[in-house]
Design a protein around this motif. Structure first.
Motif, PDB file in Angstrom:
ATOM      1  N   UNK A 122     -20.754  27.021 116.445  1.00  7.23           N
ATOM      2  CA  UNK A 122     -19.392  27.211 115.968  1.00  7.23           C
ATOM      3  C   UNK A 122     -18.388  27.617 117.054  1.00  7.23           C
ATOM      4  N   UNK A 123     -18.831  27.663 118.319  1.00  7.11           N
ATOM      5  CA  UNK A 123     -17.928  28.115 119.389  1.00  7.11           C
ATOM      6  C   UNK A 123     -16.682  27.242 119.509  1.00  7.11           C
ATOM      7  N   UNK A 124     -16.778  25.965 119.136  1.00  3.91           N
ATOM      8  CA  UNK A 124     -15.621  25.069 119.222  1.00  3.91           C
ATOM      9  C   UNK A 124     -14.578  25.367 118.159  1.00  3.91           C
ATOM     10  N   UNK A 125     -14.977  26.081 117.104  1.00  6.08           N
ATOM     11  CA  UNK A 125     -14.073  26.379 116.002  1.00  6.08           C
ATOM     12  C   UNK A 125     -14.058  25.260 114.978  1.00  6.08           C
ATOM     13  N   UNK A 126     -13.864  25.625 113.737  1.00  7.52           N
ATOM     14  CA  UNK A 126     -13.762  24.654 112.645  1.00  7.52           C
ATOM     15  C   UNK A 126     -12.810  25.211 111.602  1.00  7.52           C
ATOM     16  N   UNK A 127     -11.929  24.356 111.123  1.00  8.62           N
ATOM     17  CA  UNK A 127     -11.047  24.721 110.016  1.00  8.62           C
ATOM     18  C   UNK A 127     -11.322  23.737 108.883  1.00  8.62           C
ATOM     19  N   UNK A 128     -11.803  24.247 107.776  1.00  3.57           N
ATOM     20  CA  UNK A 128     -12.014  23.426 106.587  1.00  3.57           C
ATOM     21  C   UNK A 128     -10.712  23.426 105.801  1.00  3.57           C
ATOM     22  N   UNK A 129     -10.011  22.311 105.815  1.00  3.19           N
ATOM     23  CA  UNK A 129      -8.744  22.178 105.108  1.00  3.19           C
ATOM     24  C   UNK A 129      -8.991  22.167 103.605  1.00  3.19           C
ATOM     25  N   UNK A 130     -10.062  21.498 103.196  1.00  2.91           N
ATOM     26  CA  UNK A 130     -10.421  21.404 101.787  1.00  2.91           C
ATOM     27  C   UNK A 130     -11.898  21.054 101.720  1.00  2.91           C
ATOM     28  N   UNK A 131     -12.624  21.816 100.911  1.00  8.83           N
ATOM     29  CA  UNK A 131     -14.031  21.536 100.692  1.00  8.83           C
ATOM     30  C   UNK A 131     -14.342  21.743  99.218  1.00  8.83           C
TER      31      UNK A 131
END
Length: 111
Positions: free
Chosen positions: A67-76
Motif C-alpha cells: 500500500x506504499x503507493x497509496x490507494x483511494x477507493x472512489x466507490x466500492x
C-alpha cells in the motif's frame, strides 16, 4: 463503446477455468491536480461475488508496491455488505491488512 460510453460488463461464461469474466481499465495518464468526472452504474444484483469499484493507485506502484503507493477507493460496492457503498483510503499506515483503513459509508444503497 457505444453511444459515447464505455461499458464494462461482467459475464457468466467459462474462460480458462473461471466462471465469470469482466475487465478493468488502466489509465496511462498521471494527475497531480485537476478534475476527473466519472459516472458509474452499480449492477442491480444482490448476491455473493460481485465487487464493482472505482479506485486510483499511486503512479509509483511498480517501484514501491501496495500500500506504499497509496490507494483511494472512489466507490466500492462489496456484495458481502449489500446495502453499503464504501469510500476508502489505503496507505502504509492505513490499510485493510492492518485493519486501519479509513473508510466512509455515506449512504445506504437499495437496488
Amino acid at each position: 463503446m457505444s453511444d459515447g460510453t464505455l461499458k464494462i460488463i461482467a459475464k457468466k461464461e467459462n474462460v480458462d477455468g473461471s466462471n465469470y469474466t469482466s475487465a478493468r481499465l488502466n489509465s496511462k495518464k498521471q494527475f497531480t491536480f485537476g478534475k476527473i468526472e466519472i459516472r458509474a452504474k452499480i449492477p442491480d444484483y444482490k448476491g455473493k461475488g460481485i465487487w464493482p469499484a472505482l479506485w486510483m493507485l499511486g503512479n509509483d506502484i511498480n517501484s514501491v508496491g501496495w500500500p506504499a503507493c497509496g490507494e483511494i477507493d472512489i466507490m466500492e460496492y462489496v456484495s458481502y455488505s449489500p446495502n453499503e457503498v464504501h469510500f476508502t483510503i489505503h496507505s502504509t499506515a492505513n490499510n485493510h491488512v492492518k485493519g486501519t483503513q479509513i473508510t466512509s459509508v455515506p449512504f445506504l444503497w437499495k437496488p
